[in-house]
Every structure is written in structure tokens, then in C-alpha cells.
Write an enzyme that holds these catalytic residues in place. Structure first.
Site, PDB file in Angstrom:
ATOM      1  N   GLU A 179       0.825  -1.216   0.000  1.00 23.30           N
ATOM      2  CA  GLU A 179       0.000   0.000   0.000  1.00 23.30           C
ATOM      3  C   GLU A 179       0.855   1.261   0.000  1.00 23.30           C
ATOM      4  O   GLU A 179       0.686   2.149   0.834  1.00 23.30           O
ATOM      5  CB  GLU A 179      -0.962  -0.016   1.195  1.00 23.30           C
ATOM      6  CG  GLU A 179      -1.994  -1.124   1.083  1.00 23.30           C
ATOM      7  CD  GLU A 179      -3.129  -1.014   2.101  1.00 23.30           C
ATOM      8  OE1 GLU A 179      -2.913  -0.400   3.156  1.00 23.30           O
ATOM      9  OE2 GLU A 179      -4.210  -1.540   1.823  1.00 23.30           O
ATOM     10  N   GLU A 374      -5.716  -8.406  -0.919  1.00 24.39           N
ATOM     11  CA  GLU A 374      -6.415  -8.135   0.340  1.00 24.39           C
ATOM     12  C   GLU A 374      -7.839  -7.734   0.026  1.00 24.39           C
ATOM     13  O   GLU A 374      -8.075  -6.987  -0.925  1.00 24.39           O
ATOM     14  CB  GLU A 374      -5.784  -6.966   1.127  1.00 24.39           C
ATOM     15  CG  GLU A 374      -4.463  -7.256   1.754  1.00 24.39           C
ATOM     16  CD  GLU A 374      -3.926  -6.090   2.593  1.00 24.39           C
ATOM     17  OE1 GLU A 374      -4.740  -5.302   3.118  1.00 24.39           O
ATOM     18  OE2 GLU A 374      -2.701  -5.973   2.708  1.00 24.39           O
TER      19      GLU A 374
HETATM   20  P1  P53 Z   1      -6.874  -2.603   9.548  1.00 24.78           P
HETATM   21  C1  P53 Z   1      -6.101   1.885   5.432  1.00 24.78           C
HETATM   22  C2  P53 Z   1      -6.943   1.755   4.332  1.00 24.78           C
HETATM   23  C3  P53 Z   1      -6.974   0.570   3.616  1.00 24.78           C
HETATM   24  C4  P53 Z   1      -6.166  -0.489   3.994  1.00 24.78           C
HETATM   25  O1  P53 Z   1      -6.668  -2.615   7.964  1.00 24.78           O
HETATM   26  C5  P53 Z   1      -5.306  -0.357   5.069  1.00 24.78           C
HETATM   27  C6  P53 Z   1      -5.258   0.831   5.787  1.00 24.78           C
HETATM   28  C7  P53 Z   1      -4.341   1.012   6.952  1.00 24.78           C
HETATM   29  O2  P53 Z   1      -4.914   0.517   8.103  1.00 24.78           O
HETATM   30  O3  P53 Z   1      -4.433  -1.318   5.440  1.00 24.78           O
HETATM   31  C8  P53 Z   1      -4.435  -2.596   4.875  1.00 24.78           C
HETATM   32  O4  P53 Z   1      -6.028  -3.685  10.086  1.00 24.78           O
HETATM   33  C9  P53 Z   1      -3.086  -3.204   5.202  1.00 24.78           C
HETATM   34  C10 P53 Z   1      -3.141  -4.268   6.263  1.00 24.78           C
HETATM   35  C11 P53 Z   1      -4.278  -3.958   7.223  1.00 24.78           C
HETATM   36  C12 P53 Z   1      -5.571  -4.072   6.436  1.00 24.78           C
HETATM   37  O5  P53 Z   1      -5.570  -3.225   5.317  1.00 24.78           O
HETATM   38  O6  P53 Z   1      -6.421  -1.268   9.988  1.00 24.78           O
HETATM   39  O7  P53 Z   1      -2.362  -3.644   4.086  1.00 24.78           O
HETATM   40  O8  P53 Z   1      -1.881  -4.345   6.878  1.00 24.78           O
HETATM   41  O9  P53 Z   1      -4.300  -4.757   8.350  1.00 24.78           O
HETATM   42  C13 P53 Z   1      -6.790  -3.812   7.263  1.00 24.78           C
HETATM   43  O10 P53 Z   1      -8.329  -2.852   9.776  1.00 24.78           O
END
Ligand code: P53
Length: 476
Positions: A179, A374
Site C-alpha cells: 500500500e 487483500e
Molecule cells: P486494519 C487503510 C486503508 C486501507 C487499507 O486494515 C489499510 C489501511 C491502513 O490501516 O491497510 C491494509 O487492520 C493493510 C493491512 C491492514 C488491512 O488493510 O487497519 O495492508 O496491513 O491490516 C486492514 O483494519
């Protein structure tokens, strides 16, 4: 109606995690302190603190996380039971180079990933590896200011080269920076720190810091792509972009134009990764802002020579904007609520159709294979007294997203390599450090304060996803 039609043969169904969010063992096997190790726990509206080193009075959820460092054989066995073809994780840079600027790599860290990848391969699960997923050696932050410094390019490239060589027969799919475009939100509390190890000082301009750090990262990524291909021609090395399509609130031309500029501002990183050069509007912006960035001719040559093989991306939500009377997009202030979509408990706007839109948008723009690395719903789960977890909200989220993804692949002709939903096993949330914001299809008995048995339980979504994989998506 696409029911009965399957995804292409060899489609990589699986799950995704990141080292610091599940491994634990933060000081074991010679591992150094990483940026993730100095972040305390937060909550929905309480930002995590970044402490200078470890403060014994604080709680750091990533230190022990879900103890995957010791329990990975048990967890990978569960992934195999679900039918995974791929498992995306990251290599903790600090296990390999504890300080980042060490002469020699740390053998015990290298050995850990050898064992972990062997365990995956034993079940025909392909490891899909991110080199830098929201963490870097804390020493590089203290000594060099993180990605403020051009020197960090060399440290990263050395790290990449060591792991490419070591795992060249075990790993085919790689990604450079997780990201990388999250730091577009350069005024948010942590985007610059998690992406680039940067804590802005009061006399610094965040936007300029962001563009300089991103430039160094893009050069480092291109160099890694080039070196990786020399080590093994079969490597597929991708970028990793946080894809949040940005819609105009209305058809008012100024709304539409602003949404377009917002997309350009959030996704130019992918332009550089995939096209090998900067878009002109951005070069004009640098000039107009008098940023005077350190971008050399040699850098530009590397960017041209190290283009990525595929677009890896995360997809959770979409954004919406409306005309602000200016064209410059500021992510911290310019987003508005979309009246047509609902949000999760953490305020993330759930939008399955946006995934089909995103797949087509990337396809039109880069004509490259794509990999959804993801996707998922962070939610509070309840475990019943007989250890069941009825997470039908998660099943419905994933089902709706897979359906749109299927239309993009089978109807729109998008070349998609695979789908690895986020946090296939519950882990520490990146934004808040919570365990209670769960994504997994495997439940981990652990509370936000780190207490709990750490036992693993299959959620309803586990059996549902097992069935999806078994039929290669044909039932959706
Ligand atoms: P968490 C922001 C927006 C979209 C994805 O996020 C993001 C974030 C930062 O938090 O992160 C990604 O755990 C990232 C993972 C993360 C996951 O999305 O904050 O690549 O490391 O855990 C979910 O709910």
C-alpha cells in the site's frame, strides 16, 4: 447469471497477512526492533502512539501478536484444510537485517522463512511475499530518518537481493511495498510512519516529505524488480496499491473533474510502477509547489527499466468527493459520505460494485495481470459457549465481492491471478492495533490487551470459503 461457471484453472485462492501483525516473537531469533514494534494499541478514534523505543508502561500488541512465529505449522495446516493455493505474508526486514544497515544478514531469520515456506509448499500452498509491509528497522528511522534518506534505497535493495537469492526456488510471486499509496493521506496520524518510517517535524512540509520518500521507494522497487528478474526469470514481481476508487458525488462536471484528479493523486504511484515514468500533471505540480525533489536522471532510468509484472492491490472500500473549488486533492479533508453505500463499524464504506469498477480501471490503464491480495470485513465476532463463530456478515461481504470479481473476470475479461482475503486468521489490526477488529475465517482467542488462550477456532466463514475454493468459485 454466472452460477455454474468456474474461475480459470490455477486461480490462486488463499489468504493474506503481514509479518508484524501475526508473528510475534518480536525479539526472538536475533530480530531487531521494527517500526511496528514501537506502536502502542489504539482504538477506533484513538490513534496508536509511536514511542521512541520501548516504554515499559505501554502495551505493544505486535510484540506477541498471535504467536504465529511458534504456531505456524498448526495455522498452515488449517489453511491447507480450507484448500488454500496461496498464502500471502511478508518478510520482517528486521529478522534478516536487524538494524537495516548491518553488513551480514541474520541466518536465524533467514532460516525461519525457509522453514515457513517449506511448510506451505508441503501442502502445495504458494507463498506470495511482500518485501516491506508497514515496517522497517527502527534503527533506520533513528539514524537516517526513514525514507527521507536516499541511503535507505541501498539498504532495501540489499535486503531484497538477499531474500530473492535465498528463496528463489520457493517463491515466485513478490511485491515490493505494501500500500505504497496510503501515504497520499500525508496529514493522517500514521500513514507516513507506516509506509515510510517518517514522523514529520513541525518545520517540515508533509506533502513534500511524502513525495520524496515515495520517489526513493519507487526507485528502490524498480531496482529490486530488475535484480529479481536477473536472479530468476520466472519471478513475478508486482506493486501493491491500496485501491479505493474515488467517485464524484454528482454528475456536476466540477465534481467529476475533481474525482478524476483525486484518482490521479492517489494512484500515480501505480503509474510509475507500471509505466516506468511520472505523469506530467504531477511533474507540473512539483514545479508549481517548488518542491525541488531529489530525482536524478539515473533514478528515471531505473524507473523505466524496473517496471512491475502485475498489479497487486487491496480492496476494502470506495471514497467519494465533491468539488472544493480547487483541483488539488487533500485526502484528510476532501472526502464526503456516499449516500448509496453502507459503512462498516469502523466507518469503511462497503462497496462490492467498486471492486468490479477497480478491476476494469486498472485493466484499461495498465493492461497487466492483477492480483487481489487483500479484501475483507473488519468486524467484532462473538464466540458461542460451544466455540462457534457465526459470522454471516463476513460471508455476505466476501460473497458479494467475489461475485463482482467474477463478473470482471468472466464477463469483462480482466486477467486476474488470484484472490487472497485479508487476515485469513485473526490478527492485530494495522490502523488501531486491536484484536477485536477481526477479519479472519479462523478465530484466535485473544483480547485487545493480549490476554486469551490463543486457541484457534474455525468460523462459519471457514467452511463457506472451503466450499468456494473446492468448486473454484462456480457456486457464487
Ligand atoms: P486494519 C487503510 C486503508 C486501507 C487499507 O486494515 C489499510 C489501511 C491502513 O490501516 O491497510 C491494509 O487492520 C493493510 C493491512 C491492514 C488491512 O488493510 O487497519 O495492508 O496491513 O491490516 C486492514 O483494519
Amino acid at each position: 447469471n454466472l452460477k455454474g461457471q468456474a474461475f480459470p484453472d490455477g486461480f490462486l485462492w488463499g489468504g493474506a497477512v503481514a509479518a508484524h501483525q501475526l508473528e510475534g516473537g518480536f525479539d526472538q531469533g536475533g530480530k531487531g526492533l521494527s517500526t511496528a514494534d514501537v506502536m502502542t494499541i489504539g482504538a477506533n478514534d484513538i490513534p496508536r502512539k509511536v514511542t521512541d523505543g520501548i516504554d515499559p508502561n505501554e502495551f505493544y500488541p505486535n510484540h506477541n501478536a498471535i504467536d504465529f512465529y511458534h504456531r505456524y505449522p498448526e495455522d498452515i495446516k488449517l489453511f491447507a484444510e480450507m484448500g488454500f493455493k496461496a498464502f500471502r505474508t511478508s518478510i520482517a526486514w528486521t529478522r534478516i537485517f536487524p538494524n537495516g544497515d548491518d553488513e551480514q544478514p541474520n541466518e536465524s531469520g533467514l532460516k525461519f522463512y525457509d522453514d515457513l515456506f517449506d511448510e506451505c509448499l508441503k501442502y502445495n500452498i504458494q507463498p506470495v511475499i511482500t518485501l516491506s509491509h508497514f515496517e522497517m528497522p527502527y534503527h533506520l528511522v533513528q539514524k537516517y530518518g526513514g525514507w527521507r534518506s536516499r541511503k535507505v534505497i541501498d539498504f532495501f535493495v540489499k535486503f531484497a537481493t538477499v531474500v530473492f537469492k535465498r528463496y528463489q526456488h520457493k517463491v515466485k510471486y513478490w511485491m515490493t511495498f505494501n500500500e505504497i499509496n496510503n501515504q497520499t493521506d500525508f496529514e493522517s496520524s500514521h500513514a507516513l510512519f507506516t509506509d515510510s518510517g517518517i514522523l514529520p517535524k513541525s518545520n517540515e512540509e508533509n506533502e513534500k516529505l511524502m513525495y520524496q520518500a515515495a520517489h526513493y521507494e519507487l526507485v528502490a522497487s524498480a531496482m529490486a524488480v530488475k535484480i529479481g528478474h536477473e536472479i530468476n526469470h520466472d519471478f513475478q514481481i508486482g506493486c501493491m496499491i491500496a485501491m479505493t476508487p474515488i467517485y464524484p458525488l454528482t454528475s456536476k462536471p466540477e465534481d467529476v473533474l475533481f474525482a478524476q484528479r483525486a484518482m490521479q493523486t492517489r494512484f500515480w504511484f501505480a503509474d510509475v510502477h507500471a509505466n516506468g515514468f511520472y505523469p506530467q500533471w504531477l511533474l507540473n505540480h512539483f514545479k508549481e509547489q517548488k518542491f525541488n525533489l531529489d530525482i536524478t536522471e539515473t533514478d528515471l532510468r531505473y524507473l523505466r527499466e524496473g517496471k512491475v509484472d502485475y498489479i497487486g492491490f487491496s480492496y476494502y472500500m470506495s471514497f467519494t468527493v465533491k468539488d472544493t473549488g480547487k483541483l488539488e486533492y487533500n485526502e484528510s479533508y476532501d472526502r464526503v459520505k456516499n449516500p448509496y453505500v453502507k459503512a462498516s463499524e469502523w466507518g469503511w464504506q462497503v462497496d462490492p460494485v467498486g471492486l468490479r469498477y477497480a478491476l476494469n480501471w486498472f485493466n484499461d490503464r495498465y493492461h497487466l495481470p492483477q492480483f487481489i491480495v487483500e479484501n475483507g470485513l473488519g468486524a467484532i465476532d462473538k464466540k458461542t459457549v460451544d466455540n462457534q463463530i457465526h459470522d454471516e456478515y463476513r460471508i455476505s461481504y466476501m460473497n458479494n465481492h467475489i461475485r463482482e470479481m467474477k463478473k470482471a473476470v468472466l464477463e469483462d475479461g480482466v486477467n486476474l491471478i488470484g484472490y487472497t482475503p485479508w487476515g485469513c486468521i485473526d490478527l492485530v489490526a494495522a490502523s488501531t492495533g486491536q484484536m477485536s477488529k477481526r477479519y479472519g475465517m479462523i478465530y484466535v482467542d485473544e483480547n485487545d490487551d493480549g490476554t486469551g488462550s490463543l486457541n484457534r477456532y474455525r468460523k462459519d466463514s471457514f467452511y463457506w470459503f472451503q466450499d468456494v475454493i473446492k468448486h473454484n468459485g462456480s457456486e457464487i
